[in-house]
Design a protein around this motif. Structure first.
Motif, mmCIF file in Angstrom:
data_model
loop_
_atom_site.group_PDB
_atom_site.id
_atom_site.type_symbol
_atom_site.label_atom_id
_atom_site.label_comp_id
_atom_site.label_asym_id
_atom_site.label_seq_id
_atom_site.Cartn_x
_atom_site.Cartn_y
_atom_site.Cartn_z
ATOM 1 N N GLY A 174 2.666 -1.676 10.041
ATOM 2 C CA GLY A 174 4.014 -0.809 9.387
ATOM 3 C C GLY A 174 5.219 -1.270 9.127
ATOM 4 N N ASP A 194 -2.508 5.824 7.101
ATOM 5 C CA ASP A 194 -2.506 4.968 6.979
ATOM 6 C C ASP A 194 -2.885 4.127 8.780
ATOM 7 O OD1 ASP A 194 -0.899 2.263 6.236
ATOM 8 O OD2 ASP A 194 0.690 2.921 6.753
ATOM 9 N N GLU A 195 -3.260 2.506 8.166
ATOM 10 C CA GLU A 195 -3.923 1.846 9.205
ATOM 11 C C GLU A 195 -4.511 2.686 9.364
ATOM 12 O OE1 GLU A 195 -2.547 -1.386 9.357
ATOM 13 O OE2 GLU A 195 -0.881 -0.639 8.908
ATOM 14 N N LYS A 207 0.452 -1.570 -0.500
ATOM 15 C CA LYS A 207 -0.151 -0.442 -0.098
ATOM 16 C C LYS A 207 1.037 1.123 0.178
ATOM 17 C CE LYS A 207 -2.342 -1.927 3.617
ATOM 18 N NZ LYS A 207 -1.239 -2.882 3.589
ATOM 19 N N THR A 208 1.745 1.153 0.730
ATOM 20 C CA THR A 208 2.863 2.997 0.594
ATOM 21 C C THR A 208 2.928 3.237 -1.044
ATOM 22 O OG1 THR A 208 3.646 1.203 2.782
ATOM 23 C CG2 THR A 208 4.455 3.248 2.270
HETATM 24 MG MG MG Z 1 1.303 -0.475 5.046
#
Ligand code: MG
Ligand code: ADP
Length: 668
Positions: free
Chosen positions: A551, A396-397, A308-309
């Motif tokens: 992460g 994120d998350e 995803k990053t």
């Molecule tokens: Mg991630």
């Protein structure tokens, strides 16, 4: 007055559902306070107070026909009762003997001598409980009620009777009587809040409430529940969808579709890998949104390790190419720092300024350059962060944040685009409920060339073998994580291990390999150093708390040992497992249980069986309910009284559809 009135005639007759319960006959300040403990403030709350269970009191069993072990309802008259004390009056048993013409039933309550006050010889009583043995027929601690020949007897007996959650000081009988009287008086005044539900075949509201409390047949309870659940779900969907419609009407979208890949092209060219098809597809969806007619509101769902990053990076570059700032918020300092490292490496060669915002550390001077990419934790929500042209917000998350935080960051701009990312695979019911106002993209493909992850569950006695295995992996050049449920204050009696207390022993076991320690309570600078050492393989083993859950990305780390794995949620363990299997080598996740209880071990086996986070999340939802999975408190998900996200998928879908029609075809 020949029947008890629900509404106190001395109080205004306009008592309706949203009035406080004190407007009901028999409810003064004291009882109102007790009802308050049950979450009942208004008359409506009272009618929505859901019975815990029902007793079928249409059929009583003659005492003479009772069978041992049978749970039965018995009706009889009190013939004898009294308390006997023993052990120098420190213990007591209260005995109540009932007679119904077919035999005698002995009921016992231990150490509740005050029970004696509630009964008199000759009282007609019903008891409900399990028959312990016969000759004489005996029940221990049954539920009881004295039958009184009053007007509301119809509420309590010769029917299916509701049994409510109570609080100390309130009796079943009183509360049931109150609901009964209130319904009798008000049922015709309960107006229909959602006629569209009735049209769609659900029960009218008043009828649903009546049947919820006093069903003629048990099947009616479920029909009533479905109607009331639909009401909850529909209201939520209407809220979510109208929020989205309002956004579509009001917002002028910022043109953030990019500028001929001016930055993206060189970025992708320098990247060590090719995007997967799924990544490319999602980026197309994102570009369409960011150059479209209304601000993007997109959820990117992708299991751990699906990449995803890099998608986030490309989205940020689109905004930057278009001359807008982008912000990326992560839930932990550790993850924010890591993203900062990654993005700086990626974007510095392109001349894009990347700035880190974490609390307790001023953002660097580059803070004023624009357009820029800001990366940070909640620190981004403070006033210090004020980007002049915020075009894109990435979270994120996202399951670690509340809706309020997400919106607070969005408000830093004028309707910026929003991309929220999560690795927590969301079961469909929850997805439609929590994220009803979002479009969803899914990364359903893993980058190629990843080593396989094998998962094992091991009991405490196998620990030496596990450490031996870890040594072998280290000797082969790999690295390992060891995760603890706690930082300190382990509990050896219960086999609960804590990082700070076990650290020395692990160091000794794994000599001469070097061991680092990372947790949430150490100073950021120190933790950064620890992570950098691990990333650069200057340390081979990282002991950590669950801070590394999200992460952390070190491809050479192939072993994950989780101590007291039974203490973690399944979805969380899956996240932790996502830290390995990121390189080409085979990876091993070892779940060390601190217990041998079969249920705990079986639960952990779910992770052995399923590699797919989706199946695991469904299992977690089934085992633990939605709150655990979503962090319900801050997720913005209301506390449903009637809807059950574990099994009401069809209702959630129906509610979504109804809301969409009602709002005129808009929505997702
Ligand atoms: Mg991630
Ligand atoms: P997550 O979806 O869990 O956030 P990451 O974005 O951290 O996953 O990616 C996991 C690892 O995979 C990183 O090391 C990343 O650089 C790498 N990666 C991402 N996309 C690809 C790809 N298309 N091919 C190979 N490796 C990739």
């Amino acid at each position: 007055m020949h029947y008890a009135q629900a509404v106190d005639s001395a109080k205004p007759a306009t008592c309706i559902l949203n009035q406080p319960v004190t407007c009901l006959w028999g409810v003064g300040a004291e009882r109102a306070e007790l009802l308050g403990k049950l979450g009942i403030q208004t008359v409506e709350d009272l009618l929505l107070h859901r019975p815990r269970r029902y007793e079928d009191r249409r059929q009583t069993v003659p005492i003479g026909t009772l069978q041992p072990g049978q749970t039965a309802l018995v009706r009889g008259r009190v013939v004898v009762h009294g308390v006997k004390y023993y052990q120098r009056r420190s213990k007591s048993v209260y005995e109540l003997i009932l007679e119904d013409g077919s035999g005698r039933l002995y009921c016992h309550w231990w150490n509740l001598p005050f029970m004696e006050k509630y009964f008199r010889v000759g009282d007609e009583v019903i008891v409900f409980g399990a028959v312990r043995h016969l000759r004489p027929a005996t029940m221990d601690h049954p539920e009881t009620e004295v039958l009184e020949a009053d007007e509301e007897a119809g509420a309590h007996f010769e029917r299916i009777t509701p049994v409510y959650p109570l609080t100390e000081g309130l009796t079943q009988r009183w509360l049931r009587g109150l609901v009964w009287r209130t319904l009798r008086q008000l049922a015709h005044q309960i107006s229909e809040t959602h006629p569209e539900l009735v049209q769609a075949g659900y029960l009218p509201r008043g009828e649903a409430l009546n049947r919820l409390h006093f069903p003629a047949e048990m099947e009616e309870v479920e029909r009533a529940r479905r109607r009331l659940a639909m009401e909850e779900l529909l209201e939520l969907q209407l809220r979510l969808q109208s929020r989205r419609l309002k956004l579509q009407e009001r917002a002028r979208p910022l043109p953030c579709g990019g500028d001929n890949n001016r930055l993206i092209k060189p970025f992708l060219a320098r990247l060590a890998f090719k995007l997967t098809q799924a990544q490319t597809r999602v980026l197309r969806e994102i570009r369409q949104d960011m150059s479209g007619k209304c601000p993007m509101r997109r959820l990117l769902q992708g299991d751990v390790g699906t990449g995803k990053t890099v998608v986030a990076a490309c989205a940020a570059l689109m905004a930057l190419e278009s001359g807008y700032d982008a912000a990326l918020m992560a839930p932990t300092t550790l993850l924010a720092e890591q993203h900062y490292q990654t993005f700086r490496q990626w974007l510095a060669p392109l001349g894009v300024p990347v700035v880190l915002h974490i609390s307790g550390r001023p953002a660097e001077v580059a803070g004023t350059a624009s357009p820029q990419l800001a990366i940070g934790t909640h620190a981004l929500l403070t006033e210090d962060f004020a980007p002049p042209r915020l075009g894109l917000v990435i979270i994120d998350e996202q399951h670690k944040f509340g809706v309020a935080q997400r919106e607070a960051l969005v408000r830093k701009g004028r309707y910026p685009h929003l991309l929220i990312m999560t690795a927590t695979p969301i079961p469909r019911t929850l997805g439609l409920t929590l994220y009803g106002d979002l479009d969803v993209s899914v990364l359903d493909e893993r980058p190629v060339g990843r080593g396989h992850i094998r998962t094992f569950v091991r009991t405490p006695d196998k620990a030496p073998k596990v450490w031996e295995f870890v040594r072998q992996q280290l000797e082969a050049g790999r690295q390992a994580y060891v995760v603890y449920p706690r930082l300190e204050e382990g509990d050896s009696e219960n086999g609960l291990k804590a990082l700070l207390e076990e650290g020395e022993q692990v160091r000794r076991l794994l000599q001469p390999w070097r061991v680092g320690v990372a947790h949430g309570r150490m100073p950021a600078a120190e933790r950064e150093r620890v992570m950098a050492d691990f990333r650069a393989n200057r340390t081979q083993v990282l002991l950590a708390t669950s801070v590394i859950e999200v992460g952390v990305d070190v491809p050479n780390a192939t072993v994950m040992v989780v101590e007291n794995a039974e203490r973690f949620g399944l979805a969380q363990l899956h996240q932790l497992r996502g830290r390995i299997g990121r390189g080409a080598h085979a990876s091993y996740c070892i779940l060390l249980a601190g217990t041998k209880t079969p249920e705990a071990l079986e639960r952990l086996e779910t992770l052995v069986k399923h590699e797919d986070g989706f199946a695991i999340a469904e299992e977690d939802l089934r085992l633990r309910g939605p709150g655990e999975l979503t962090g319900q408190a801050q997720s913005g998900l209301p506390d449903f009284r009637f809807a059950d996200l574990r099994r009401d998928l069809s209702l959630v879908e129906a509610a979504r559809e109804l809301a969409r029609r009602q709002l005129g075809g808009g929505g997702a």
